[in-house]
Design an enzyme around this catalytic site. Structure first.
Site, PDB file in Angstrom:
ATOM      1  N   ASP A  65     115.049  22.573 126.375  1.00 35.23           N
ATOM      2  CA  ASP A  65     116.025  21.574 126.801  1.00 35.23           C
ATOM      3  C   ASP A  65     115.389  20.204 126.610  1.00 35.23           C
ATOM      4  O   ASP A  65     114.211  20.107 126.255  1.00 35.23           O
ATOM      5  CB  ASP A  65     116.444  21.786 128.264  1.00 35.23           C
ATOM      6  CG  ASP A  65     117.908  21.387 128.497  1.00 35.23           C
ATOM      7  OD1 ASP A  65     118.315  20.316 127.988  1.00 35.23           O
ATOM      8  OD2 ASP A  65     118.644  22.133 129.161  1.00 35.23           O
ATOM      9  N   HIS A 107     130.430  23.639 124.043  1.00 32.18           N
ATOM     10  CA  HIS A 107     131.751  23.177 124.498  1.00 32.18           C
ATOM     11  C   HIS A 107     131.718  21.715 124.935  1.00 32.18           C
ATOM     12  O   HIS A 107     132.768  21.094 125.081  1.00 32.18           O
ATOM     13  CB  HIS A 107     132.297  24.094 125.605  1.00 32.18           C
ATOM     14  CG  HIS A 107     131.684  23.876 126.956  1.00 32.18           C
ATOM     15  ND1 HIS A 107     132.389  24.073 128.125  1.00 32.18           N
ATOM     16  CD2 HIS A 107     130.448  23.484 127.329  1.00 32.18           C
ATOM     17  CE1 HIS A 107     131.605  23.810 129.157  1.00 32.18           C
ATOM     18  NE2 HIS A 107     130.429  23.460 128.696  1.00 32.18           N
TER      19      HIS A 107
END
Length: 203
Positions: A65, A107
């Protein structure tokens, strides 16, 4: 998005993860040696869950991340999970992993940026690598009110969308992947309710 909206959105997504039902590794045939890279994996909840269910699973488990956020993960991550700071729009540093996994990551992004991120994954994959996309997947008709509200939120906050299965398959095909199967639990729950397994096409 202002800090208050971002916090509220993140709280909603954490609640979704708690009540969504089956996890991806409950429906996907995890077996053999699995070297898995969790791209955009936040604090590492998915890898921790996988490790708890398969404590003797051989292979590397790597959490990736952004560098700013990954420091928090390092404080609480379970033993045996590696932590790497990484921006998914840059070259993937881990080449040839058995599986690259993204959960509720794309998304947040329109097709243009999603295709860029998928291209970085594809470049890193070996011939036997798979891509696992774990996302909320809307039905073509009759979506729940919660799913519709999430779709509107994605549009409003990120200029993105909650995609249907057809839209996910189309996106992956445009990124030069072939969808092998879309895995679903008997109970979809909410949040990331489908797991698309894909392999890289020959260019």
């Amino acid at each position: 998005m202002n800090p208050e909206d971002a916090h509220a959105f993140n709280v909603t997504m954490r609640i979704n993860r708690q009540v969504e039902g089956a996890q991806w590794f409950d429906i996907y045939p995890v077996g053999g040696k699995l070297s898995l890279v969790d791209i955009g994996g936040g604090l590492g909840h998915d890898l921790a869950g996988l490790k708890r269910k398969f404590p003797n699973l051989p292979g590397r488990l790597v959490l990736e991340d952004l560098s700013d956020g990954i420091e928090h993960a390092k404080e609480s991550i379970e033993d045996g999970i590696e932590v790497v700071g990484y921006d998914m729009f840059t070259e993937q540093p881990l080449k040839g992993a058995k599986a690259y996994y993204l959960r509720t990551v794309l998304h947040d992004w329109p097709d243009k940026q999603s295709l860029m991120a998928l291209a970085r994954v594809r470049e890193a994959m070996a011939d036997d690598s798979v891509l696992l996309i774990n996302e909320n997947t809307l039905p073509e008709v009759g979506a729940s009110s919660l799913s519709v509200s999430l779709d509107i939120s994605m549009m409003d906050i990120f200029a993105s969308l909650e995609r249907t299965e057809k839209q996910w398959v189309d996106l992956l095909e445009r990124a030069s992947f072939r969808v092998v199967k879309v895995w679903r639990a008997d109970y979809d729950g909410i949040g990331s309710n489908a797991l698309a397994e894909a392999v890289a096409c020959q260019l």
